[in-house]
Design an enzyme around this catalytic site. Structure first.
Site, PDB file in Angstrom:
ATOM      1  N   GLY A  12       5.893  63.081  42.165  1.00 17.39           N
ATOM      2  CA  GLY A  12       5.386  64.088  43.091  1.00 17.39           C
ATOM      3  C   GLY A  12       6.272  65.303  43.219  1.00 17.39           C
ATOM      4  N   SER A  13       6.802  65.777  42.092  1.00 13.42           N
ATOM      5  CA  SER A  13       7.738  66.917  42.136  1.00 13.42           C
ATOM      6  C   SER A  13       7.087  68.171  42.708  1.00 13.42           C
ATOM      7  CB  SER A  13       8.291  67.194  40.740  1.00 13.42           C
ATOM      8  OG  SER A  13       7.235  67.452  39.825  1.00 13.42           O
ATOM      9  N   LYS A  91      -5.504  60.160  38.313  1.00 13.00           N
ATOM     10  CA  LYS A  91      -6.831  59.587  38.409  1.00 13.00           C
ATOM     11  C   LYS A  91      -7.866  60.658  38.714  1.00 13.00           C
ATOM     12  CE  LYS A  91      -5.767  55.346  37.623  1.00 13.00           C
ATOM     13  NZ  LYS A  91      -6.235  54.711  36.356  1.00 13.00           N
ATOM     14  N   ASN A 107      -4.520  71.680  41.667  1.00 12.15           N
ATOM     15  CA  ASN A 107      -3.837  70.782  40.742  1.00 12.15           C
ATOM     16  C   ASN A 107      -2.901  71.578  39.848  1.00 12.15           C
ATOM     17  OD1 ASN A 107      -3.376  68.272  39.251  1.00 12.15           O
ATOM     18  ND2 ASN A 107      -4.488  69.279  37.596  1.00 12.15           N
ATOM     19  N   HIS A 109      -1.220  71.409  36.001  1.00 15.36           N
ATOM     20  CA  HIS A 109      -1.358  70.731  34.706  1.00 15.36           C
ATOM     21  C   HIS A 109      -0.320  71.324  33.755  1.00 15.36           C
ATOM     22  CE1 HIS A 109      -3.471  68.678  31.437  1.00 15.36           C
ATOM     23  NE2 HIS A 109      -3.301  69.778  30.736  1.00 15.36           N
ATOM     24  N   ASP A 150      -9.776  69.259  34.663  1.00 19.86           N
ATOM     25  CA  ASP A 150      -9.012  70.446  34.262  1.00 19.86           C
ATOM     26  C   ASP A 150      -9.909  71.624  33.895  1.00 19.86           C
ATOM     27  OD1 ASP A 150      -7.056  68.097  32.378  1.00 19.86           O
ATOM     28  OD2 ASP A 150      -6.896  68.662  34.475  1.00 19.86           O
ATOM     29  N   GLU A 179       7.389  74.497  37.152  1.00 19.46           N
ATOM     30  CA  GLU A 179       6.248  74.025  37.944  1.00 19.46           C
ATOM     31  C   GLU A 179       6.401  74.243  39.441  1.00 19.46           C
ATOM     32  OE1 GLU A 179       5.080  70.070  36.907  1.00 19.46           O
ATOM     33  OE2 GLU A 179       4.393  70.651  34.930  1.00 19.46           O
TER      34      GLU A 179
END
Ligand SMILES: Nc1nc2c(c(=O)[nH]1)N[C@@H](CN(C=O)c1ccc(C(=O)N[C@@H](CCC(=O)O)C(=O)O)cc1)CN2
Ligand SMILES: NCC(=O)N[C@@H]1O[C@H](COP(=O)([O-])[O-])[C@@H](O)[C@H]1O
EC number: 2.1.2.2
Length: 199
Positions: A12-13, A91, A107, A109, A150, A179
């Protein structure tokens, strides 16, 4: 102030970077809950250490996918979550969560979407595919989450070079180093729009 619900499968960075930005006052938001599909994830341990309401909700706790979708939605609503942040969540989100939080799920990616996204493309698999394809650049993408994997609108991207001598670890580390800052920047921009009346 917007209440953030995190979903994470491993470290969970991204969630941690966002929570630190909230604590510094750099984001007009506050962490409200964390869900992990991995009962032994360090993200779950971190959330509990932070005093954040946290739950392990997965195919193990809820074998029926519809029941899991309902449980995830219920936990988010129980903690009055406004915006959902996926932080290495591996998930596929179900239709109930997607419907209630439409347009409010982000999100991150680890590739320059739309390249190297979709089913089976997560974690190191993404970086290996980038290297195998002979790409000269890579990066991370923050996007809105939709039913398709995505495929949602891109909010922000980072760019890093891919070196001819790059190993999987080297590229992973170079992308992951971008990120946290990228996610905070994308969420700040999203919050500016979200809090503007009538937006
Ligand atoms: N409805 C959506 N759910 C999720 C999205 C999305 O865009 N729409 N993004 C993913 C995150 N993700 C990439 O960013 C991603 C996660 C997982 C997979 C994948 O193929 N998972 C495997 C199972 C992996 C495992 O069990 O560890 C699978 O489903 O077969 C692809 C992309 C989060 N959810
Ligand atoms: N398709 C989703 C995906 O691959 N996400 C990636 O998983 C890693 C999670 O690391 P973390 O658990 O340490 O945050 C991150 O690099 C993130 O971009």
């Amino acid at each position: 102030m917007a209440r953030l619900g995190f979903l994470a499968s491993h470290g969970g960075s991204g969630a941690r970077a966002i929570a630190q930005a909230c604590a510094r006052g750099d984001l007009a938001a506050q962490p409200a809950a964390l869900i992990s599909n991995n009962g032994s994830s360090s993200a779950l341990a971190w959330a509990r250490e932070e005093g954040l309401p946290a739950a392990h909700l997965s195919g193990t706790t809820h074998p029926d996918p519809d029941a899991l979708d309902t449980a995830i939605l219920g936990f988010l609503r129980q903690h009055s979550v406004d915006i959902v942040i996926l932080s290495g969540y591996m998930k596929v989100l179900g239709p109930k969560v997607l419907a209630v939080y439409a347009g409010r799920i982000l999100n991150i990616h680890p590739s320059l979407l739309p390249k190297f996204g979709g089913q089976g493309m997560y974690g190191d698999r993404v970086h290996q595919a980038v290297i195998d394809a002979g790409e000269l650049e890579s990066g991370a993408t923050v996007h809105l989450v939709t039913a398709g994997l995505d495929e949602g609108p891109v909010l922000a991207q980072s760019n890093v070079p891919v070196l001819l001598t790059d190993t999987l670890e080297g590229l992973r580390n170079r992308v992951q180093a971008t990120e946290g800052k990228l996610y905070v920047k994308a969420l700040r921009r999203f919050l500016d729009e979200w809090e503007r009346p009538g937006s």
